[in-house]
Enzyme design. Structure first.
Site: not given
Length: 265
Positions: A80, A82, A84-85
């Site tokens: 996904h 977001h 932090d990814h």
């Protein structure tokens, strides 16, 4: 199918025969030990897939590249969007010369994207895409049939439970959990490889726990409303009274998602 390889000392390096974790240095109450970046490859293959390069942290991205070594990165996949990814995806893609695939077009780079049912094959490794909206609108999981493992992103964490983000929806999330549970049972899954936290070697137990927890939280919120709580903050103060207050803003986000779900029933 190969057995799990779960080190006692922590999630960095954990995984299966075909999936190895490189832990990003971004620990927090929300990200647990940090973001798990997964390097996927058939043993001895010369091409790999990297899932969730993590935050835009050059030192971490170089560690991922070092883990890849002389092998070619054929594809970067995102569970996904977001940060932090996905925050480091573009930089990592430029570093290794690979396309980035995601459900959300805003996070793609040189790729047509991903959708439910897609099958990606790289040097004998097969990855199947499972759409699991809920935590976010664009959440995906990846099934590794050779290892009977599911990469779950933030849909299922290695510890605790996930937040329904502002771009997610609880109804979708509950459906996704049910779908993952059905997939894990039918396919005899042997591990969940989360986006944060340790590997889960009991997929059915973990998913049953997640589903039961969500139902219990909904019941708690119903009772809090019956007791007079009206705002998300008032409900958090009752339902999450025993939770560290640093997590209350995230809890309030989840309560808003749950109230929206209950009001639509």
């Amino acid at each position: 199918m190969s057995g799990l390889r779960i080190p006692i000392e922590g999630p960095d390096g954990a995984g299966t025969a075909r999936a190895v974790n490189v832990l990003a240095p971004n620990p927090s109450p929300m990200t647990l030990d940090g973001t798990n970046t997964w390097v996927l490859a058939e043993p001895d293959a010369q091409a790999v897939i990297v899932v969730d390069p993590g935050p835009d942290d050059e030192a971490h991205l170089r560690r991922v590249a070092e883990r890849v070594g002389e092998r070619r990165v054929a594809q970067v996949l995102l569970t996904h969007g977001h940060p932090d990814h996905s925050g480091g995806a573009a930089r990592f893609a430029r570093m290794v010369g690979a396309p980035v695939s995601a459900l959300d077009p805003r996070h793609r780079l040189g790729s047509e994207g991903l959708s439910d049912g897609d099958v990606i094959t790289v040097a004998g490794l097969e990855v199947r895409v499972i759409a699991t909206p809920g935590h976010s609108f664009d959440s995906l999981c990846f099934w590794l049939p050779q290892d009977a493992a599911i990469l779950t992103g933030d849909t299922v964490l290695g510890r605790g439970t996930t937040v329904i983000a502002s771009d997610g929806h609880l109804g979708d999330y509950l459906h996704s959990l049910d779908r993952l549970r059905d997939t894990a049972e039918k396919a005899e899954a042997r591990a969940l490889l989360p986006g944060h936290g340790p590997v889960l070697p009991d997929p059915i137990g973990a998913l049953d726990g997640y589903i039961a927890h969500r139902r219990e939280r909904l019941d708690q919120i119903r009772r809090a409303r019956e007791a007079g709580a009206r705002t998300p903050r008032e409900i958090v103060e009752i339902v999450y009274a025993g939770v560290d207050r640093s997590l209350w803003p995230a809890a309030e986000m989840s309560v808003r998602a749950q109230l929206d779900y209950l009001d639509r029933l």
